[in-house]
Design a protein around this motif. Structure first.
Motif, PDB file in Angstrom:
ATOM      1  N   GLY A  39      42.420  58.639  27.031  1.00  0.00           N
ATOM      2  CA  GLY A  39      42.758  57.483  26.209  1.00  0.00           C
ATOM      3  C   GLY A  39      43.521  56.393  26.945  1.00  0.00           C
ATOM      4  O   GLY A  39      43.427  55.209  26.582  1.00  0.00           O
ATOM      5  N   LEU A  40      44.279  56.777  27.997  1.00  0.00           N
ATOM      6  CA  LEU A  40      45.038  55.747  28.727  1.00  0.00           C
ATOM      7  C   LEU A  40      44.116  54.755  29.441  1.00  0.00           C
ATOM      8  O   LEU A  40      44.540  53.669  29.808  1.00  0.00           O
ATOM      9  CB  LEU A  40      45.986  56.400  29.743  1.00  0.00           C
ATOM     10  CG  LEU A  40      47.207  57.086  29.117  1.00  0.00           C
ATOM     11  CD1 LEU A  40      48.004  57.813  30.189  1.00  0.00           C
ATOM     12  CD2 LEU A  40      48.093  56.072  28.391  1.00  0.00           C
ATOM     13  N   LYS A  41      42.869  55.131  29.619  1.00  0.00           N
ATOM     14  CA  LYS A  41      41.879  54.211  30.177  1.00  0.00           C
ATOM     15  C   LYS A  41      41.747  52.960  29.314  1.00  0.00           C
ATOM     16  O   LYS A  41      41.340  51.913  29.790  1.00  0.00           O
ATOM     17  CB  LYS A  41      40.517  54.901  30.214  1.00  0.00           C
ATOM     18  CG  LYS A  41      40.470  56.129  31.090  1.00  0.00           C
ATOM     19  CD  LYS A  41      40.282  55.714  32.503  1.00  0.00           C
ATOM     20  CE  LYS A  41      39.822  56.867  33.380  1.00  0.00           C
ATOM     21  NZ  LYS A  41      39.390  56.346  34.673  1.00  0.00           N
ATOM     22  N   ALA A  42      42.035  53.127  28.033  1.00  0.00           N
ATOM     23  CA  ALA A  42      41.892  52.015  27.082  1.00  0.00           C
ATOM     24  C   ALA A  42      43.249  51.675  26.466  1.00  0.00           C
ATOM     25  O   ALA A  42      43.325  51.228  25.321  1.00  0.00           O
ATOM     26  CB  ALA A  42      40.890  52.382  25.998  1.00  0.00           C
ATOM     27  N   ALA A  43      44.338  51.872  27.229  1.00  0.00           N
ATOM     28  CA  ALA A  43      45.693  51.735  26.683  1.00  0.00           C
ATOM     29  C   ALA A  43      45.907  50.379  26.010  1.00  0.00           C
ATOM     30  O   ALA A  43      46.378  50.299  24.876  1.00  0.00           O
ATOM     31  CB  ALA A  43      46.721  51.946  27.798  1.00  0.00           C
TER      32      ALA A  43
END
Ligand SMILES: *Cc1c(COP(=O)(O)O)cnc(C)c1O
Ligand SMILES: [Zn+2]
Length: 394
Positions: free
Chosen positions: A379-383
């Motif tokens: 999810g941090l890819k799309a933070a």
């Protein structure tokens, strides 16, 4: 290493193990062939039981000399059993947690194989067109083995993926337009400069061999059982084809007798493969205008529609199905996975769980069946994007 050559996915053309991108006879995409009679089945069986890493399956990967292997201990990711969402839906649901790879997405699998093959073939520079995760991954592998890396990414690539790529020191070329524009520019430059093209469509015939290892690991983690369904979010679809190929190979080697049904998933805002599948002819038409939060799978396939047709055929061959989902349904599952399962994943990945609910409503997946959803990236890819959405909700 028992790879014997390349063959066309569409016609009878066969050729040697070179970096050939398309079939010289018909323009179709290619695939690696093996001499399965030469494979050490005991070694594959041990690797399946341990399901520990990509390169433990080197018997079935296309690198000849181990010295060329570029690895950061990718693969060997956990298969986590769902409680909350499985109970809600009434299925036996597992998450293949690909967020646990070195650069937080499954793209480390195709890239570790693709970069190793490129090195073995003598290339010193590699390139990729990517919606972000492939670029972040390949730039890390290039840094690790000191190769030059050029990445072609759409101008609106999410900052989480861009920052990884920049810090690993790749040469970043931001291309106006959607992903297919990046694809075209990368392909042209690779031809001119003699760079190895590792774009994660089917254009590089070797990278799908890395995707394959997801399937071996699922089979091993289920104690040598095949799930009824495997659910895969689709860009062009080599991950889906690779996973299906792994089970076909295990069957050829006499290690499994059942093949999974493949459920392909796209967002409503970019669904060229699912539309072709649902029309029934598998002939993919390019998507004109992509609009979805699931940026990692927003591939309109313009100029390489046949890649999508290949994926649609693989779904059909498996007795599978295809669903397309609204952004609302996808984001609902980003939230549910985070709150009910402790899994934080980007929208494209949550689509592989939202699709289970959708396929059950349609009566495609039945209660009590076993299902594996591929959680493709963290999810941090799309933070930045997800933070904005959560603030908008508050
Ligand atoms: C690349 C990607 C996909 C799609 O995989 P393909 O093999 O390109 O079809 C799905 N999810 C995420 C997060 C990705 O980065
Ligand atoms: Zn051909």
């Amino acid at each position: 290493m028992h790879a014997t050559g390349l063959r066309c996915a569409e016609c009878a053309w066969r050729g040697p193990l070179e970096l050939t991108y398309i079939c010289p006879k018909c323009g179709g995409s290619l695939e690696v062939t093996y001499d399965y009679t030469a494979v050490d089945v005991a070694s594959v069986t041990a690797a399946v039981k341990a399901h520990r890493s990509v390169w433990s399956f080197k018997e079935l990967l296309p690198v000849r000399a181990e010295e060329y292997i570029v690895t950061m201990d990718e693969g060997g990711t956990p298969l986590r059993q769902s409680r909350a969402i499985a109970n809600e839906l009434g299925v036996s649901l597992f998450y293949k947690d690909e967020t646990r790879n070195p650069t937080l997405s499954f793209k480390d699998r195709p890239n570790t194989v693709g970069i190793s093959v490129a090195r073995e073939m003598g290339y010193d520079t590699i390139a990729i067109a990517s919606t972000g995760n492939g670029a972040a991954s390949l730039s890390a592998y290039a840094a690790h083995c000191d190769m030059a890396c050029n990445v072609f990414i759409p101008v609106n690539t999410p900052s989480g993926k861009l920052v990884q790529t920049l810090y690993h020191g790749a040469n970043v070329i931001r291309v106006p337009g959607n992903y297919s524009a990046s694809f075209r520019v990368a392909h042209e430059r690779c031809g001119k400069e003699d760079w190895a093209n590792l774009t994660s469509t089917y254009i590089n015939p070797y990278t799908m061999e890395g995707d394959k290892t997801i399937g071996y690991e699922i089979f091993g983690a289920l104690e040598e059982n095949t799930p009824d369904w495997i659910v895969v979010p689709l860009g062009a679809g080599p991950m889906l084809s690779g996973i299906y190929k792994s089970f076909e190979e295990l069957r050829t080697l006499g290690l499994c007798d059942k093949l999974p049904r493949m459920l392909g998933v796209q967002a409503e805002g970019c669904a060229p493969i699912i539309d072709a599948f649902l029309r029934g002819d598998d002939a993919v038409r390019p998507w004109l205008y992509t609009e979805t939060v699931a940026d990692a799978i927003a591939d309109p396939l313009t100029g390489y529609e046949r890649d999508g047709s290949r994926t649609a055929r693989a779904i059909r061959r498996s007795g599978g199905y295809g669903v397309k989902l609204s952004d609302k349904k996808i984001l609902n599952y980003v939230n549910k996975l985070a709150r009910q399962e402790g899994i934080f994943t980007e929208p494209a990945s949550a689509a592989s769980v939202a699709a289970v609910a959708d396929a059950m409503e349609q009566g495609v997946i039945r209660r009590g069946e076993s299902v594996v959803s591929i959680i493709t990236a963290h999810g941090l890819k799309a933070a930045e994007e997800l933070l904005k959405l959560s603030e908008a909700q508050a």
